[in-house]
Design a protein around this motif. Structure first.
Motif, PDB file in Angstrom:
ATOM      1  N   ALA A  51       0.830  -1.204   0.000  1.00 28.88           N
ATOM      2  CA  ALA A  51       0.000   0.000   0.000  1.00 28.88           C
ATOM      3  C   ALA A  51       0.866   1.257   0.000  1.00 28.88           C
ATOM      4  O   ALA A  51       0.633   2.203  -0.765  1.00 28.88           O
ATOM      5  CB  ALA A  51      -0.935  -0.017   1.206  1.00 28.88           C
ATOM      6  N   VAL A  52       1.887   1.277   0.865  1.00 27.92           N
ATOM      7  CA  VAL A  52       2.781   2.439   0.910  1.00 27.92           C
ATOM      8  C   VAL A  52       3.577   2.551  -0.386  1.00 27.92           C
ATOM      9  O   VAL A  52       3.811   3.659  -0.897  1.00 27.92           O
ATOM     10  CB  VAL A  52       3.712   2.339   2.131  1.00 27.92           C
ATOM     11  CG1 VAL A  52       4.692   3.505   2.157  1.00 27.92           C
ATOM     12  CG2 VAL A  52       2.896   2.308   3.413  1.00 27.92           C
ATOM     13  N   PHE A  53       3.977   1.421  -0.956  1.00 27.29           N
ATOM     14  CA  PHE A  53       4.723   1.444  -2.217  1.00 27.29           C
ATOM     15  C   PHE A  53       3.873   2.027  -3.350  1.00 27.29           C
ATOM     16  O   PHE A  53       4.367   2.834  -4.153  1.00 27.29           O
ATOM     17  CB  PHE A  53       5.175   0.026  -2.568  1.00 27.29           C
ATOM     18  CG  PHE A  53       5.789  -0.110  -3.928  1.00 27.29           C
ATOM     19  CD1 PHE A  53       6.974   0.537  -4.247  1.00 27.29           C
ATOM     20  CD2 PHE A  53       5.164  -0.866  -4.913  1.00 27.29           C
ATOM     21  CE1 PHE A  53       7.535   0.420  -5.515  1.00 27.29           C
ATOM     22  CE2 PHE A  53       5.716  -0.991  -6.170  1.00 27.29           C
ATOM     23  CZ  PHE A  53       6.902  -0.343  -6.471  1.00 27.29           C
ATOM     24  N   VAL A  54       2.613   1.636  -3.413  1.00 24.17           N
ATOM     25  CA  VAL A  54       1.723   2.167  -4.457  1.00 24.17           C
ATOM     26  C   VAL A  54       1.520   3.667  -4.280  1.00 24.17           C
ATOM     27  O   VAL A  54       1.461   4.422  -5.261  1.00 24.17           O
ATOM     28  CB  VAL A  54       0.379   1.411  -4.436  1.00 24.17           C
ATOM     29  CG1 VAL A  54      -0.636   2.083  -5.356  1.00 24.17           C
ATOM     30  CG2 VAL A  54       0.582  -0.040  -4.853  1.00 24.17           C
ATOM     31  N   VAL A  55       1.427   4.119  -3.037  1.00 24.94           N
ATOM     32  CA  VAL A  55       1.258   5.551  -2.786  1.00 24.94           C
ATOM     33  C   VAL A  55       2.504   6.335  -3.194  1.00 24.94           C
ATOM     34  O   VAL A  55       2.415   7.435  -3.756  1.00 24.94           O
ATOM     35  CB  VAL A  55       0.919   5.792  -1.305  1.00 24.94           C
ATOM     36  CG1 VAL A  55       0.938   7.285  -0.974  1.00 24.94           C
ATOM     37  CG2 VAL A  55      -0.442   5.202  -0.967  1.00 24.94           C
ATOM     38  N   LEU A  56       3.682   5.786  -2.938  1.00 31.40           N
ATOM     39  CA  LEU A  56       4.934   6.485  -3.233  1.00 31.40           C
ATOM     40  C   LEU A  56       5.368   6.359  -4.685  1.00 31.40           C
ATOM     41  O   LEU A  56       6.210   7.142  -5.140  1.00 31.40           O
ATOM     42  CB  LEU A  56       6.058   5.957  -2.330  1.00 31.40           C
ATOM     43  CG  LEU A  56       5.936   6.258  -0.837  1.00 31.40           C
ATOM     44  CD1 LEU A  56       7.099   5.614  -0.085  1.00 31.40           C
ATOM     45  CD2 LEU A  56       5.911   7.755  -0.574  1.00 31.40           C
ATOM     46  N   LEU A  57       4.826   5.394  -5.403  1.00 29.36           N
ATOM     47  CA  LEU A  57       5.284   5.147  -6.777  1.00 29.36           C
ATOM     48  C   LEU A  57       5.152   6.365  -7.681  1.00 29.36           C
ATOM     49  O   LEU A  57       6.088   6.661  -8.452  1.00 29.36           O
ATOM     50  CB  LEU A  57       4.528   3.952  -7.353  1.00 29.36           C
ATOM     51  CG  LEU A  57       5.064   3.379  -8.676  1.00 29.36           C
ATOM     52  CD1 LEU A  57       6.518   2.973  -8.517  1.00 29.36           C
ATOM     53  CD2 LEU A  57       4.228   2.188  -9.119  1.00 29.36           C
ATOM     54  N   PRO A  58       4.043   7.118  -7.650  1.00 31.33           N
ATOM     55  CA  PRO A  58       3.985   8.304  -8.526  1.00 31.33           C
ATOM     56  C   PRO A  58       4.996   9.390  -8.172  1.00 31.33           C
ATOM     57  O   PRO A  58       5.254  10.276  -8.993  1.00 31.33           O
ATOM     58  CB  PRO A  58       2.540   8.808  -8.316  1.00 31.33           C
ATOM     59  CG  PRO A  58       1.788   7.640  -7.792  1.00 31.33           C
ATOM     60  CD  PRO A  58       2.769   6.877  -6.977  1.00 31.33           C
TER      61      PRO A  58
END
Length: 263
Positions: A51-58
């Motif tokens: 979840a944190v990775f998806v949020v930080l990806l952009p």
């Protein structure tokens, strides 16, 4: 036909039934419960990390631009970081976003591990383990921050000034990221020295008195380790060795409070 009892003989007592605690089949439900609990904890940990990775990806490119500042501020005007491989401008920010997510969710991941093992610990073990766990996370963060704000600017300033005349220092985007991540891991792990010393004392491997007596050997070993895991310059070696020496002394002080007292 049963044998007749002879005079003085006592009849055999009926065989006692096995208790449920001695039955191996009784342990199977408990083992299954532990496996289900482990699966649930692992699932929560992985979902939190993703979840944190998806949020930080952009924000991967912005994160990389912030991470590159210690080098860009030391490079001459007009110099920049280059991309040698075709796909490296995409994969490098993705790798950085994942590493940042891993650092950000470290307390959550360790909490899941703690929640799984805590029910099986004694009260004294809980009182010791929880502060050690919190201290380990805090020291790792402090080590990474120390490396970013103090070590990397000093290292890059030293390397830029010793570059031969006519050589433009323009590192690759992946090479720079790998270099910085290794520095973060090295300093974060090195700052765990007090926790390691306290654990060694709690397990009875050493005593605070032995740690004090071995101070000279420890200082020599610290400088050797710093020379191995840091870049080949004196600046980074001293900036790792000196804090580790201070952390060694801090570990001795902390170990005195957890030493078992003789009655």
């Amino acid at each position: 036909m049963s044998a007749e009892l002879q005079p003085g003989m006592v009849p055999d007592e009926p065989r006692a039934h096995a208790s449920p605690a001695d039955d191996p089949a009784a342990d199977e439900p408990r083992l299954l419960d532990h496996l289900l609990e482990l699966r649930g904890r692992l699932l929560r940990a992985v979902l939190g990390l993703l979840a944190v990775f998806v949020v930080l990806l952009p924000f991967g490119n912005k994160l990389y631009g912030w991470l590159a500042q210690p080098l860009l501020q030391k490079l001459p005007a007009g110099a920049q970081i280059i991309a040698v491989e075709v796909a490296s401008p995409f994969f490098a920010p993705v790798k950085l976003a994942f590493f940042t997510a891993l650092l950000a969710t470290m307390p959550w991941l360790l909490y899941q591990a703690w929640a799984f093992v805590a029910p099986g610990l004694y009260s004294r073990e809980k009182r010791l383990a929880l502060p050690l766990l919190v201290s380990a996370v805090a020291l790792f963060y402090i080590g990474c921050a120390f490396a970013f704000f103090l070590v990397l600017p000093g290292v890059f300033g030293f390397l830029v000034h010793i570059a031969p005349e006519g050589v433009a220092m323009m590192t690759d985007i992946n090479a720079y990221l790998d270099f910085v991540l290794v520095i973060f891991l090295a300093f974060g792990a090195s700052f765990e020295l007090p926790v390691a010393l306290v654990i060694a004392v709690v397990l009875g491997w050493v005593t605070p008195a032995q740690l004090r007596e071995a101070r000279g050997y420890a200082i020599v070993g610290i400088f050797v380790i710093a020379a191995i895991i840091t870049p080949p310059d004196v600046v980074s070696q001293l900036m790792l060795a000196i804090p580790m020496v201070l952390l060694y002394e801090l570990g001795i002080i902390a170990a005195r409070f957890v030493t078992p007292r003789e009655r």
